[in-house]
Scaffold this motif. Structure first.
Motif, PDB file in Angstrom:
ATOM      1  N   ASP A 354       0.825  -1.203   0.000  1.00  0.00           N
ATOM      2  CA  ASP A 354       0.000   0.000   0.000  1.00  0.00           C
ATOM      3  C   ASP A 354       0.863   1.259   0.000  1.00  0.00           C
ATOM      4  OD1 ASP A 354      -3.016   0.487   0.229  1.00  0.00           O
ATOM      5  OD2 ASP A 354      -2.145   2.001   1.559  1.00  0.00           O
ATOM      6  N   LEU A 355       1.965   1.224   0.757  1.00  0.00           N
ATOM      7  CA  LEU A 355       2.884   2.365   0.744  1.00  0.00           C
ATOM      8  C   LEU A 355       3.429   2.573  -0.665  1.00  0.00           C
ATOM      9  CD1 LEU A 355       4.967   1.968   4.030  1.00  0.00           C
ATOM     10  CD2 LEU A 355       3.425   3.821   3.451  1.00  0.00           C
ATOM     11  N   LEU A 356       3.822   1.467  -1.287  1.00  0.00           N
ATOM     12  CA  LEU A 356       4.389   1.550  -2.641  1.00  0.00           C
ATOM     13  C   LEU A 356       3.371   2.117  -3.617  1.00  0.00           C
ATOM     14  CD1 LEU A 356       6.278  -1.857  -2.816  1.00  0.00           C
ATOM     15  CD2 LEU A 356       7.283   0.417  -2.730  1.00  0.00           C
ATOM     16  N   LYS A 357       2.117   1.672  -3.457  1.00  0.00           N
ATOM     17  CA  LYS A 357       1.062   2.129  -4.356  1.00  0.00           C
ATOM     18  C   LYS A 357       0.926   3.655  -4.305  1.00  0.00           C
ATOM     19  CE  LYS A 357      -3.400   1.869  -3.619  1.00  0.00           C
ATOM     20  NZ  LYS A 357      -4.436   1.215  -2.790  1.00  0.00           N
ATOM     21  N   ASN A 358       1.159   4.220  -3.127  1.00  0.00           N
ATOM     22  CA  ASN A 358       1.026   5.669  -2.965  1.00  0.00           C
ATOM     23  C   ASN A 358       2.336   6.419  -3.190  1.00  0.00           C
ATOM     24  OD1 ASN A 358      -1.741   5.704  -2.364  1.00  0.00           O
ATOM     25  ND2 ASN A 358      -1.295   4.972  -0.308  1.00  0.00           N
ATOM     26  N   GLY A 359       3.327   5.713  -3.707  1.00  0.00           N
ATOM     27  CA  GLY A 359       4.569   6.408  -4.049  1.00  0.00           C
ATOM     28  C   GLY A 359       5.536   6.571  -2.902  1.00  0.00           C
ATOM     29  N   ASN A 360       5.348   5.802  -1.812  1.00  0.00           N
ATOM     30  CA  ASN A 360       6.282   5.868  -0.693  1.00  0.00           C
ATOM     31  C   ASN A 360       7.241   4.698  -0.757  1.00  0.00           C
ATOM     32  OD1 ASN A 360       5.051   8.102   0.768  1.00  0.00           O
ATOM     33  ND2 ASN A 360       3.335   6.700   0.993  1.00  0.00           N
ATOM     34  N   VAL A 361       8.479   4.924  -0.326  1.00  0.00           N
ATOM     35  CA  VAL A 361       9.448   3.839  -0.285  1.00  0.00           C
ATOM     36  C   VAL A 361       9.664   3.421   1.167  1.00  0.00           C
ATOM     37  CG1 VAL A 361      11.821   3.172  -0.731  1.00  0.00           C
ATOM     38  CG2 VAL A 361      10.601   4.615  -2.356  1.00  0.00           C
ATOM     39  N   PRO A 362       9.161   2.249   1.556  1.00  0.00           N
ATOM     40  CA  PRO A 362       9.343   1.801   2.934  1.00  0.00           C
ATOM     41  C   PRO A 362      10.821   1.496   3.182  1.00  0.00           C
ATOM     42  CG  PRO A 362       7.748   0.429   1.743  1.00  0.00           C
ATOM     43  CD  PRO A 362       8.425   1.275   0.741  1.00  0.00           C
ATOM     44  N   LYS A 370      10.427  -5.674  -5.668  1.00  0.00           N
ATOM     45  CA  LYS A 370       9.074  -5.151  -5.492  1.00  0.00           C
ATOM     46  C   LYS A 370       8.933  -3.770  -6.099  1.00  0.00           C
ATOM     47  CE  LYS A 370       6.321  -7.013  -1.774  1.00  0.00           C
ATOM     48  NZ  LYS A 370       5.747  -6.834  -0.456  1.00  0.00           N
ATOM     49  N   LEU A 371       9.982  -2.961  -5.943  1.00  0.00           N
ATOM     50  CA  LEU A 371       9.945  -1.591  -6.444  1.00  0.00           C
ATOM     51  C   LEU A 371       9.749  -1.551  -7.942  1.00  0.00           C
ATOM     52  CD1 LEU A 371      12.816   0.123  -4.459  1.00  0.00           C
ATOM     53  CD2 LEU A 371      10.395   0.641  -4.347  1.00  0.00           C
ATOM     54  N   ALA A 372      10.502  -2.407  -8.639  1.00  0.00           N
ATOM     55  CA  ALA A 372      10.476  -2.370 -10.097  1.00  0.00           C
ATOM     56  C   ALA A 372       9.106  -2.766 -10.628  1.00  0.00           C
ATOM     57  CB  ALA A 372      11.561  -3.287 -10.652  1.00  0.00           C
ATOM     58  N   ALA A 373       8.400  -3.626  -9.867  1.00  0.00           N
ATOM     59  CA  ALA A 373       7.112  -4.114 -10.345  1.00  0.00           C
ATOM     60  C   ALA A 373       5.959  -3.208  -9.937  1.00  0.00           C
ATOM     61  CB  ALA A 373       6.872  -5.525  -9.811  1.00  0.00           C
ATOM     62  N   ALA A 377       6.804   3.087 -10.579  1.00  0.00           N
ATOM     63  CA  ALA A 377       8.152   2.528 -10.462  1.00  0.00           C
ATOM     64  C   ALA A 377       9.274   3.556 -10.643  1.00  0.00           C
ATOM     65  CB  ALA A 377       8.325   1.372 -11.434  1.00  0.00           C
ATOM     66  N   PRO A 378       9.198   4.449 -11.630  1.00  0.00           N
ATOM     67  CA  PRO A 378      10.327   5.392 -11.803  1.00  0.00           C
ATOM     68  C   PRO A 378      10.563   6.247 -10.569  1.00  0.00           C
ATOM     69  CG  PRO A 378       8.781   5.564 -13.643  1.00  0.00           C
ATOM     70  CD  PRO A 378       8.146   4.661 -12.634  1.00  0.00           C
ATOM     71  N   TRP A 379       9.472   6.718  -9.981  1.00  0.00           N
ATOM     72  CA  TRP A 379       9.575   7.573  -8.795  1.00  0.00           C
ATOM     73  C   TRP A 379      10.127   6.787  -7.615  1.00  0.00           C
ATOM     74  CZ3 TRP A 379      10.081  11.772  -6.192  1.00  0.00           C
ATOM     75  CH2 TRP A 379       9.562  11.925  -4.901  1.00  0.00           C
ATOM     76  N   LEU A 380       9.627   5.560  -7.434  1.00  0.00           N
ATOM     77  CA  LEU A 380      10.068   4.738  -6.306  1.00  0.00           C
ATOM     78  C   LEU A 380      11.540   4.374  -6.444  1.00  0.00           C
ATOM     79  CD1 LEU A 380       6.977   2.383  -5.987  1.00  0.00           C
ATOM     80  CD2 LEU A 380       7.536   4.389  -4.615  1.00  0.00           C
ATOM     81  N   THR A 381      11.931   3.969  -7.636  1.00  0.00           N
ATOM     82  CA  THR A 381      13.323   3.569  -7.845  1.00  0.00           C
ATOM     83  C   THR A 381      14.247   4.763  -7.659  1.00  0.00           C
ATOM     84  OG1 THR A 381      12.384   2.120  -9.523  1.00  0.00           O
ATOM     85  CG2 THR A 381      14.772   2.196  -9.368  1.00  0.00           C
ATOM     86  N   TYR A 382      13.796   5.942  -8.143  1.00  0.00           N
ATOM     87  CA  TYR A 382      14.606   7.158  -7.963  1.00  0.00           C
ATOM     88  C   TYR A 382      14.862   7.407  -6.478  1.00  0.00           C
ATOM     89  CZ  TYR A 382      15.550  12.163  -7.506  1.00  0.00           C
ATOM     90  OH  TYR A 382      16.093  13.372  -7.149  1.00  0.00           O
ATOM     91  N   GLN A 383      13.784   7.328  -5.697  1.00  0.00           N
ATOM     92  CA  GLN A 383      13.922   7.577  -4.256  1.00  0.00           C
ATOM     93  C   GLN A 383      14.812   6.553  -3.578  1.00  0.00           C
ATOM     94  OE1 GLN A 383      10.556   8.661  -1.461  1.00  0.00           O
ATOM     95  NE2 GLN A 383       9.475   8.047  -3.279  1.00  0.00           N
TER      96      GLN A 383
END
Lengths: 435, 304
Positions: A354-362, A370-373, A377-383
């Motif tokens: 759920d965190l990932l869905k909202n653009g947060n990186v736990p 998990k991040l890549a999928a 994804a671009p925002w999460l991987t950047y962070q």
């Protein structure tokens, strides 16, 4: 006789009313979560609120005996509310905090329950060490990370950059050169929620780090004499004045508050080109105008480098995470429920998703696949890369310092942004406050 | 307010059991007003951060307060707010009150409209104005480049304007209340006085200056006392609209107290500011009662 007894009755009734009134006042504390078990929790609106709500629902359905009940508060008034509640031993079982100096105040005053050894071991195995460290004092752990890591990045509106034919700034000089360009196009170069004061701090934190590296602020935290008058702090102050004088900030920035959402709205309505803000702003913008994010108009980049600066350009500032801490005033049963939730409920599979869905990186270990999928994804991987590769991850200064110093810092910084005081006066005022 | 009850007590014929009757009120007052005040005085000579133990600080808070530029500025701002809100509110509410005292039906309708701000909570008023005056998305900004360009200012961000914005909103909120006082005051003036004035050939304006205004003397004193003492307590509207900013431009004394206590966690000094506020409030209300002759209240309708 009749008169006398009537008098007495009136008096009795009056006294009774007074005691009732007093009793009613005394029993209206917010700490009760109903019944013996279960844990009340205070958390912030926005950002990860939806994740908390989902977690509460899922957890309570499966753990009827150890229910958690969240209450949400807006950021700006939250710190005072928590402080007063904890001071009065009237706090919830769990409360969201930023770790650092303000949490240490509570730990030193004996208001917090250190996590049990078994929970401590579980937390240390699950989360990134740099994030866990922010909530551990004197060999004891006082908090469990509950949401995404929150580095501060420079958001920008791609459309507006295309409109004036500009590239995102890589250096400070780039940024200064962009200011007249955007102004000529009738666009505010930078959106700033100056009314909330803490967004001002992000500029100071980044500039000081870019100019002098992380040791400058470490000296301030350590209370070394003259630490506030470090040339890097003075220079950062001058550069802030440079920005203000150039008119870089949006119209009326002194009165814009972040909680009201106007500073982010300036970015997505195309009135301002950039905003320096924590990673939670992504979720805020997505909630306010998801089209802006979906169509790829929202972009982000690192804070510009400063030519000749000693700081590593990969250094970041922000909040490593927010934490849940357990208050000492809660009952043993409540504490047990809270620890159970912290161990098994917080950051379980669905929570992380759920965190990932909202653009947060736990800030948990082994998240790459998990991040890549995930969506976004671009925002999460950047962070994630930003945090992973950062030589220094500086906690926001107002949280790293004790709360009284943090408040003086924000007030003096406000004065600095208004050009009411010089960088030298700022340094002097802060030296008087100490750490 | 104390003045009113004190004077009332002097006038009332003695007898019955006044002390017993006053007991519930006295108890409540002692429990919720006097007792906390005693604690505040004790705290003002102590050091407390809201978490740890309370320790003796002697005069440290007071000497710091005396030398603090911020508090002195707050005191000055509060004085300004007090004077400006009195100067603005009194004539408006006096005229509105006189106007609304008329028995015409359209005036009753207008009265209902005028009293609306009184019914709104301060927080709602402050939030509404904060959004109306927003420097980028507010209503005022849509007036730009039109005939009302003058209104498209940064009302909350400009350090020279923001205090007057605050005074305006406070006035907007409280004028209805004071109009209500004046309306009631005007309606109590005997009609015979106006008849007499008319027989003597007084014009409407002369009637206002020579009958209405003198007859409203005590209403003016009451309303002014409430306004002046009340301006020591303006907090909610200012706090929500500006938070005391930008810089220190709207950090009134009550806000200074709150920020010192609940944001800087210096409850000792905040209590010292609270004592200053209480003392100022008492001094003003007692002073007004004394110098206006309010305590020697007599019937003004003699001869009517």
């Amino acid at each position: 006789m009749i008169v006398f007894s009537r008098k007495k009755a009136t008096l009795g009734a009056a006294l009774g009313a007074v005691t009732l009134f007093a009793a009613a006042c005394g029993s209206s504390g917010p700490s009760g979560s109903g019944g013996g078990g279960g844990a009340s929790a205070w958390a912030l609106t926005g950002g990860s609120q939806s994740t908390f709500q989902v977690s509460q629902k899922n957890w309570n359905a499966a753990n009827a005996k150890d229910k958690v009940s969240y209450q949400f508060y807006a950021n700006d008034a939250y710190k005072q509310k928590v402080r007063v509640a904890i001071g009065a031993n009237d706090a919830p079982v769990l409360f969201e905090n930023w770790g650092g100096g303000s949490l240490k105040d509570y730990a030193n005053a004996g208001k917090l329950e250190a996590l049990t050894p078994s929970l401590t071991a579980a937390v240390k195995a699950k989360y990134l060490p740099s994030v866990v460290n922010v909530a551990s004092f004197g060999g004891q752990l006082y908090g469990v990370p509950i949401n995404g890591t929150q580095p501060v990045v420079l958001y920008y509106n791609k459309d507006l950059f295309a409109k004036v034919g500009a590239q995102p700034p890589k250096t400070w000089d780039d940024l200064m050169a962009l200011v007249p360009k955007f102004k000529a196009a009738g666009i505010a170069p930078l959106s700033l929620a100056g009314g909330s004061k803490w967004p001002d701090l992000m500029y100071l934190e980044y500039l000081v780090d870019r100019i002098g590296g992380p040791t400058v602020f470490q000296n301030i935290v350590d209370g070394k004499p003259g630490a506030w008058s470090d040339p890097a702090v003075i220079k950062a102050g001058q550069m802030i004045h440079q920005l203000v004088s150039a008119g870089a900030f949006a119209n009326g920035y002194q009165s814009i508050t972040y909680d009201a959402g106007q500073s982010s709205a300036l970015l997505y309505t195309g009135k301002a080109a950039m905003q320096l803000m924590g990673s939670w702003d992504y979720a805020v913008i997505q909630a306010a105008q998801s089209d802006f994010v979906k169509s790829g108009k929202l972009a982000w980049t690192n804070f510009p480098t400063v030519t000749g600066g000693q700081g590593d350009p990969a250094d970041i500032v922000g909040n490593p995470a927010n934490y849940f801490s357990v208050t000492k005033s809660s009952t043993a049963v409540e504490k047990a429920s809270a620890e159970k939730y912290l161990k098994d409920g917080v950051m379980d599979g669905a929570y992380v998703d759920d965190l990932l869905k909202n653009g947060n990186v736990p800030p948990v270990n082994g998240l790459e696949s998990k991040l890549a999928a995930a969506p976004n994804a671009p925002w999460l991987t950047y962070q994630y890369d930003l945090v992973k590769n950062a030589p220094s991850y500086q906690l926001s200064w107002d949280q790293a310092l004790s709360s009284s110093a943090g408040d003086s810092l924000l007030t003096n910084l406000d004065q600095l942004f208004l050009k009411k005081i010089t960088p030298q006066q700022f340094a002097q005022n802060m030296s008087k406050v100490g750490k | 307010m104390t003045g009113i009850s004190a004077s009332a007590r002097v006038k009332r014929p003695r007898g019955g059991a006044p002390l017993l009757m006053a007991l519930p009120a006295l108890l409540l007052f002692g429990l919720f007003a006097l007792l906390p005040m005693v604690f505040v005085v004790i705290l003002s000579v102590s050091k407390w951060d809201g978490l740890g133990d309370i320790s003796w600080a002697g005069g440290a808070n007071w000497s710091h307060l005396w030398n603090s530029g911020v508090t002195r500025h707050a005191l000055w701002l509060t004085a300004k707010v007090m004077i400006f809100s009195w100067v603005i509110q009194t004539p408006i509410s006096l005229l509105l009150g006189v106007f609304l005292a008329g028995r015409q039906r359209y005036r009753a309708l207008l009265a209902a409209v005028f009293f609306v701000p009184l019914l709104l909570s301060s927080a709602a008023v402050a939030l509404a104005y904060r959004n109306l005056l927003d420097p980028n998305f507010g209503l005022t900004q849509s007036l730009k480049d039109g005939p009302f360009d003058l209104l498209a200012k940064d009302w909350l961000g400009n350090q020279n304007l923001v205090l007057f914005t605050v005074i305006f909103v406070i006035s907007w909120q409280f004028v209805p209340f004071h109009s209500l006082l004046y309306q009631a005051g005007v309606r109590q003036i005997p009609a015979t006085m106006y008849e007499a004035a008319r027989l003597d050939g007084a014009s409407t304006i002369q009637q206002f200056f020579f009958v209405t205004l003198p007859q409203l003397r005590y209403t003016i004193v009451t309303s002014s006392t409430l306004m002046l003492v009340g301006s020591l307590t303006y907090f909610d509207v200012v706090f929500i609209m500006t938070g005391g900013g930008p810089g220190y431009s709207t950090r009134l004394l009550p806000l200074d107290m709150y920020i010192t206590g609940f944001q800087s966690h210096d409850f000792g000094e905040a209590s010292a500011i609270a004592v200053v506020l209480v003392a100022a409030g008492l001094a003003i209300s007692l002073g007004l009662v004394k110098f206006s002759g309010f305590s020697r209240m007599q019937s003004q309708t003699a001869g009517a």
